[in-house]
Design a protein around this motif. Structure first.
Motif, PDB file in Angstrom:
ATOM      1  N   LEU A 111       0.772  -1.273  -0.092  1.00 41.23           N
ATOM      2  CA  LEU A 111      -0.024  -0.012   0.075  1.00 41.23           C
ATOM      3  C   LEU A 111       0.935   1.151  -0.095  1.00 41.23           C
ATOM      4  CD1 LEU A 111      -2.959  -1.240   2.245  1.00 41.23           C
ATOM      5  CD2 LEU A 111      -3.127  -0.469   0.050  1.00 41.23           C
ATOM      6  N   ALA A 112       2.059   1.277   0.926  1.00 42.76           N
ATOM      7  CA  ALA A 112       2.755   2.452   0.626  1.00 42.76           C
ATOM      8  C   ALA A 112       3.354   2.601  -0.549  1.00 42.76           C
ATOM      9  CB  ALA A 112       4.018   2.085   1.860  1.00 42.76           C
ATOM     10  N   GLU A 113       3.632   1.500  -1.201  1.00 43.91           N
ATOM     11  CA  GLU A 113       4.263   1.456  -2.768  1.00 43.91           C
ATOM     12  C   GLU A 113       3.462   2.199  -3.708  1.00 43.91           C
ATOM     13  OE1 GLU A 113       6.830  -2.393  -2.549  1.00 43.91           O
ATOM     14  OE2 GLU A 113       5.577  -2.178  -3.670  1.00 43.91           O
ATOM     15  N   ILE A 114       1.772   2.245  -3.544  1.00 46.91           N
ATOM     16  CA  ILE A 114       1.036   3.013  -4.296  1.00 46.91           C
ATOM     17  C   ILE A 114       0.703   4.153  -3.491  1.00 46.91           C
ATOM     18  CG2 ILE A 114       0.430   0.948  -5.417  1.00 46.91           C
ATOM     19  CD1 ILE A 114      -2.312   1.520  -4.025  1.00 46.91           C
ATOM     20  N   GLY A 115       1.259   4.661  -2.524  1.00 46.12           N
ATOM     21  CA  GLY A 115       1.161   6.043  -2.192  1.00 46.12           C
ATOM     22  C   GLY A 115       0.138   6.099  -0.902  1.00 46.12           C
ATOM     23  N   ILE A 116      -0.137   5.124  -0.427  1.00 49.75           N
ATOM     24  CA  ILE A 116      -1.168   5.032   0.719  1.00 49.75           C
ATOM     25  C   ILE A 116      -0.170   5.170   1.969  1.00 49.75           C
ATOM     26  CG2 ILE A 116      -2.941   3.848   1.964  1.00 49.75           C
ATOM     27  CD1 ILE A 116      -4.098   3.180  -0.894  1.00 49.75           C
ATOM     28  N   GLN A 117      -0.267   6.103   2.614  1.00 50.69           N
ATOM     29  CA  GLN A 117       0.754   6.320   3.816  1.00 50.69           C
ATOM     30  C   GLN A 117       0.000   5.246   5.011  1.00 50.69           C
ATOM     31  OE1 GLN A 117       3.690   8.120   3.317  1.00 50.69           O
ATOM     32  NE2 GLN A 117       2.945   8.370   1.494  1.00 50.69           N
ATOM     33  N   ASN A 118       1.021   4.684   5.654  1.00 52.24           N
ATOM     34  CA  ASN A 118       0.591   4.024   6.972  1.00 52.24           C
ATOM     35  C   ASN A 118       1.516   3.894   7.932  1.00 52.24           C
ATOM     36  OD1 ASN A 118       1.986   1.303   6.535  1.00 52.24           O
ATOM     37  ND2 ASN A 118       1.077   1.590   4.422  1.00 52.24           N
ATOM     38  N   HIS A 119       1.329   3.415   9.070  1.00 52.08           N
ATOM     39  CA  HIS A 119       2.112   3.431  10.221  1.00 52.08           C
ATOM     40  C   HIS A 119       3.260   2.364  10.122  1.00 52.08           C
ATOM     41  CE1 HIS A 119      -0.085   0.008  12.848  1.00 52.08           C
ATOM     42  NE2 HIS A 119       0.269  -0.287  11.643  1.00 52.08           N
ATOM     43  N   PHE A 120       3.390   1.475   9.216  1.00 54.49           N
ATOM     44  CA  PHE A 120       4.423   0.512   9.186  1.00 54.49           C
ATOM     45  C   PHE A 120       5.734   1.180   8.827  1.00 54.49           C
ATOM     46  CE2 PHE A 120       6.801  -2.760   7.067  1.00 54.49           C
ATOM     47  CZ  PHE A 120       6.858  -3.683   7.982  1.00 54.49           C
ATOM     48  N   ILE A 121       6.830   0.714   9.741  1.00 55.98           N
ATOM     49  CA  ILE A 121       8.132   1.057   9.449  1.00 55.98           C
ATOM     50  C   ILE A 121       8.880   0.101   8.838  1.00 55.98           C
ATOM     51  CG2 ILE A 121      10.112   2.429  10.238  1.00 55.98           C
ATOM     52  CD1 ILE A 121       8.605   3.862  12.261  1.00 55.98           C
ATOM     53  N   ARG A 122       9.079  -1.078   9.777  1.00 58.32           N
ATOM     54  CA  ARG A 122       9.572  -2.230   9.322  1.00 58.32           C
ATOM     55  C   ARG A 122       9.451  -3.249  10.417  1.00 58.32           C
ATOM     56  NH1 ARG A 122      14.050   0.706  11.255  1.00 58.32           N
ATOM     57  NH2 ARG A 122      14.805  -0.085  13.249  1.00 58.32           N
ATOM     58  N   ILE A 172      -3.710  12.103   8.170  1.00 61.66           N
ATOM     59  CA  ILE A 172      -4.307  10.795   8.553  1.00 61.66           C
ATOM     60  C   ILE A 172      -3.606   9.832   7.780  1.00 61.66           C
ATOM     61  CG2 ILE A 172      -6.392   9.956   8.375  1.00 61.66           C
ATOM     62  CD1 ILE A 172      -6.946  12.100  10.081  1.00 61.66           C
ATOM     63  N   ILE A 173      -3.209   8.682   8.387  1.00 60.29           N
ATOM     64  CA  ILE A 173      -2.646   7.617   7.821  1.00 60.29           C
ATOM     65  C   ILE A 173      -3.119   6.262   8.347  1.00 60.29           C
ATOM     66  CG2 ILE A 173      -0.535   8.860   7.411  1.00 60.29           C
ATOM     67  CD1 ILE A 173       0.889   7.121   9.779  1.00 60.29           C
ATOM     68  N   LEU A 174      -3.154   5.237   7.576  1.00 56.92           N
ATOM     69  CA  LEU A 174      -3.944   4.001   8.086  1.00 56.92           C
ATOM     70  C   LEU A 174      -2.921   3.423   9.121  1.00 56.92           C
ATOM     71  CD1 LEU A 174      -5.558   1.728   6.974  1.00 56.92           C
ATOM     72  CD2 LEU A 174      -3.701   1.124   5.298  1.00 56.92           C
ATOM     73  N   ALA A 175      -3.315   2.547   9.827  1.00 62.50           N
ATOM     74  CA  ALA A 175      -2.779   2.131  11.049  1.00 62.50           C
ATOM     75  C   ALA A 175      -3.387   0.800  11.369  1.00 62.50           C
ATOM     76  CB  ALA A 175      -3.093   3.139  12.507  1.00 62.50           C
ATOM     77  N   ASP A 176      -3.178   0.173  12.789  1.00 61.83           N
ATOM     78  CA  ASP A 176      -3.534  -1.145  13.074  1.00 61.83           C
ATOM     79  C   ASP A 176      -2.940  -2.345  12.317  1.00 61.83           C
ATOM     80  OD1 ASP A 176      -5.398  -2.733  14.561  1.00 61.83           O
ATOM     81  OD2 ASP A 176      -6.608  -2.982  12.982  1.00 61.83           O
ATOM     82  N   GLU A 177      -3.782  -2.914  11.591  1.00 64.45           N
ATOM     83  CA  GLU A 177      -3.153  -4.259  10.821  1.00 64.45           C
ATOM     84  C   GLU A 177      -4.436  -4.519   9.814  1.00 64.45           C
ATOM     85  OE1 GLU A 177      -4.599  -7.345  14.198  1.00 64.45           O
ATOM     86  OE2 GLU A 177      -3.801  -8.211  12.512  1.00 64.45           O
TER      87      GLU A 177
END
Ligand code: UDP
Length: 254
Positions: free
Chosen positions: A61-72, A191-196
Motif C-alpha cells: 500500500l505504501a508503494e502505491i502512495g497510501i501512507q501507513n504506520h508500518f516502518i519495518r 491521517i494515515i492508515l494504522a492497526d493491521e
C-alpha cells in the motif's frame, strides 16, 4: 518483551514504547477472540502469520502512495510502527454481503453488493462497537468532515488495490476493517492508515470454492484456522510453496 514500557494491550496485539520518540513496537499475539471477547482461544502461529501478512500488505500500500504506520518488521512477532493518535472509528468496507450486514438487512451471505459500501463503528468494547453514521462522527468530534472525507477516499483506494491483489491469488476480498490515526510531524498532521490488515480483520474466500480463509473459521468453529491463515500467506508469496516448515515453522519461532 518485559524490558519495554507497555503502552496498550488489545485483544490480539500489544503496543510497546518504541526505540525512538514517535515510534511504537507492535507485538502480534496468538490470542484469538470473537463476539467482543466472549469467545477466546489461542491459535498457535497466528501472531507470526499476521505480522508477516500485515507487513506485506502495508508495504504494498505504501508503494502505491497510501501512507501507513508500518516502518519495518523487527522479528517474527514484532514490527516498528509510527505512533499515531487513533481515531476511535472502525471503518468497514464491504464488497460482498457477509456477517453483520446480512443479519441487519436480511441479505443472503455471498450476495455481491452493487458497489463497495463503507460503514463506521464507534470503537468501544463496552458498547460492543456500535454502528454509527458520519453525522455521529463529526458531531461528536471523533473526526472532522475533512478528515472523514480523507478516510473515506483512502479506504476506497485501499479496497481497489486489495481487491486486485487478492483476485490475482484466487481470493475474493469480501469485507475488511481499517483503522486510521493522526500522525504529527512538526506542524503537519496527516491521517494515515494504522492497526493491521490480516485474516483477523478481513473476510477472504477462495475464489473457486468460496472456502473461508479468515477469522470466520474461528468465529464459526469451522476448524483449520492456522491452515487458512497459512494458505493466505503462501498465496501472497510470504511462505514458500513447501509450507511453513520452510519458514522454520511458525510454531518453532514464538
Ligand atoms: N471486523 C473487525 N473487527 C471488529 C468488527 C469487524 O476486524 O471489531 C471485520 C470483520 O473481520 C469483517 C468486517 O470487519 O471482515 C465486517 O465485520 P462485520 O461487521 O460483519 O462483523 P461480524 O460479522 O464480525 O460481527
Amino acid at each position: 518483551m518485559t524490558r519495554r514500557r507497555r503502552v496498550y494491550e488489545g485483544k490480539a496485539k500489544v503496543l510497546f514504547e518504541g526505540p525512538e520518540p514517535g515510534t511504537l513496537v507492535q507485538y502480534f499475539k496468538d490470542d484469538a477472540t470473537a463476539f467482543n471477547g466472549e469467545k477466546k482461544a489461542t491459535v498457535t502461529g497466528k501472531g507470526v502469520l499476521n505480522n508477516r501478512i500485515s507487513e506485506h500488505l502495508m508495504t504494498k500500500l505504501a508503494e502505491i502512495g497510501i501512507q501507513n504506520h508500518f516502518i519495518r518488521r523487527l522479528n517474527m512477532r514484532e514490527q516498528l510502527i509510527k505512533e499515531v493518535e487513533i481515531i476511535p472509528v472502525e471503518v468497514i468496507i464491504r464488497n460482498i454481503a457477509a456477517g453483520s450486514i446480512c443479519k441487519r438487512l436480511g441479505i443472503a451471505e455471498g450476495t455481491p453488493l452493487p458497489r463497495p459500501i463503507i460503514e463506521y463503528c464507534f470503537k468501544s468494547d463496552e458498547l460492543n462497537d456500535p454502528l454509527v453514521s458520519e453525522e455521529h462522527i463529526t458531531a461528536f468530534g471523533w473526526a472532522n468532515p475533512l478528515e472523514l472525507d480523507d478516510i473515506m477516499s483512502q479506504s476506497l483506494r485501499v479496497n481497489d488495490f486489495l481487491l486486485g491483489l487478492f483476485a490475482g491469488i484466487g481470493i475474493r476480498l469480501v469485507d475488511f476493517k481499517l483503522e486510521f490515526g493522526r500522525f504529527y510531524e512538526g506542524d503537519e498532521m496527516q491521517i494515515i492508515l494504522a492497526d493491521e490488515i490480516s485474516p483477523d480483520n478481513c473476510r477472504l474466500w477462495d475464489a473457486a470454492t468460496n472456502k473461508k480463509l479468515d477469522k470466520d473459521r474461528f468465529r464459526r468453529d469451522l476448524g483449520g484456522v492456522e491452515d487458512a491463515y497459512q494458505e493466505v500467506a503462501r498465496r501472497l508469496g510470504i511462505i514458500p510453496e513447501g509450507g511453513p516448515g520452510d519458514l522454520q515453522g511458525t510454531t518453532a519461532i514464538q
